[in-house]
Design a protein around this motif. Structure first.
Motif, mmCIF file in Angstrom:
data_model
loop_
_atom_site.group_PDB
_atom_site.id
_atom_site.type_symbol
_atom_site.label_atom_id
_atom_site.label_comp_id
_atom_site.label_asym_id
_atom_site.label_seq_id
_atom_site.Cartn_x
_atom_site.Cartn_y
_atom_site.Cartn_z
ATOM 1 N N MET A 25 33.238 35.997 40.597
ATOM 2 C CA MET A 25 33.324 37.227 41.342
ATOM 3 C C MET A 25 34.675 37.879 41.073
ATOM 4 O O MET A 25 35.689 37.218 40.959
ATOM 5 C CB MET A 25 33.148 36.927 42.819
ATOM 6 N N GLY A 26 34.693 39.190 41.003
ATOM 7 C CA GLY A 26 35.909 39.933 40.690
ATOM 8 C C GLY A 26 36.829 40.058 41.895
ATOM 9 O O GLY A 26 36.532 39.607 42.998
ATOM 10 N N LEU A 27 37.959 40.679 41.657
ATOM 11 C CA LEU A 27 38.944 40.887 42.707
ATOM 12 C C LEU A 27 38.503 42.002 43.654
ATOM 13 O O LEU A 27 37.836 42.949 43.239
ATOM 14 C CB LEU A 27 40.283 41.283 42.086
ATOM 15 N N SER A 28 38.934 41.874 44.898
ATOM 16 C CA SER A 28 38.680 42.969 45.827
ATOM 17 C C SER A 28 39.679 44.098 45.542
ATOM 18 O O SER A 28 40.631 43.928 44.772
ATOM 19 C CB SER A 28 38.832 42.498 47.268
ATOM 20 N N LYS A 29 39.482 45.222 46.148
ATOM 21 C CA LYS A 29 40.343 46.376 45.926
ATOM 22 C C LYS A 29 41.789 46.080 46.343
ATOM 23 O O LYS A 29 42.736 46.428 45.631
ATOM 24 C CB LYS A 29 39.794 47.559 46.711
ATOM 25 N N THR A 30 41.963 45.416 47.481
ATOM 26 C CA THR A 30 43.316 45.120 47.945
ATOM 27 C C THR A 30 43.987 44.057 47.083
ATOM 28 O O THR A 30 45.189 44.133 46.838
ATOM 29 C CB THR A 30 43.295 44.663 49.411
ATOM 30 N N GLN A 31 43.225 43.062 46.613
ATOM 31 C CA GLN A 31 43.792 42.047 45.731
ATOM 32 C C GLN A 31 44.230 42.659 44.406
ATOM 33 O O GLN A 31 45.282 42.315 43.876
ATOM 34 C CB GLN A 31 42.774 40.939 45.468
ATOM 35 N N ARG A 32 43.431 43.572 43.874
ATOM 36 C CA ARG A 32 43.761 44.236 42.626
ATOM 37 C C ARG A 32 45.041 45.064 42.783
ATOM 38 O O ARG A 32 45.938 45.017 41.951
ATOM 39 C CB ARG A 32 42.603 45.132 42.193
ATOM 40 N N LYS A 33 45.134 45.793 43.895
ATOM 41 C CA LYS A 33 46.308 46.618 44.147
ATOM 42 C C LYS A 33 47.557 45.749 44.312
ATOM 43 O O LYS A 33 48.633 46.090 43.804
ATOM 44 C CB LYS A 33 46.083 47.470 45.390
ATOM 45 N N TYR A 34 47.432 44.630 44.994
ATOM 46 C CA TYR A 34 48.557 43.716 45.177
ATOM 47 C C TYR A 34 49.014 43.145 43.842
ATOM 48 O O TYR A 34 50.212 43.041 43.576
ATOM 49 C CB TYR A 34 48.172 42.601 46.145
ATOM 50 N N ARG A 35 48.083 42.796 42.984
ATOM 51 C CA ARG A 35 48.413 42.247 41.667
ATOM 52 C C ARG A 35 49.153 43.285 40.819
ATOM 53 O O ARG A 35 50.146 42.973 40.162
ATOM 54 C CB ARG A 35 47.153 41.785 40.950
#
Length: 118
Positions: free
Chosen positions: A1-11
């Protein structure tokens, strides 16, 4: 499963912060964008201090009418004018994990028009 929107932004935010570090000679221009407002800060990371801050909620900017992008451009111009008065000419731009598009781009272009160098 891919990253959530907040996880992607944090990365993305972590990756940007590794490169753009604010110093006394070249502080960091950090942008935070919420759904309705936009905030900009000029930060010296070496000392851990915020030198300047402007937002769309400031008294002189809150009464401005227009689209969110137009207000973001006004915020960019206001932060650049304050930076010029404080003797800051060059900054490192930190888009805060947001895409360089829309309001973030308008803020950056407004700051450039007012004389701030990235």
């Amino acid at each position: 499963m891919g990253l959530s929107k907040t996880q992607r932004k944090y990365r993305i935010r972590k990756r940007i912060r590794k490169v753009s570090i604010g110093t006394a000679e070249r502080p960091r221009l950090s942008v935070f964008r919420s759904n309705s407002e936009i905030y900009a800060q000029i930060i010296n990371d070496r000392e851990g201090t915020t030198l300047l801050a402007v937002s769309s909620r400031d008294k002189d900017l809150a009464k401005e009418k227009g689209t969110k992008s137009e207000v973001a451009a006004l915020v960019g111009k206001a932060i650049a004018e304050k930076a010029k008065k404080a003797g800051i000419d060059k900054v490192a731009f930190d888009r805060g994990g947001n895409l360089y598009h829309g309001r973030v781009k308008s803020l950056a272009e407004g700051a450039r028009e007012a004389g701030l160098q990235f």
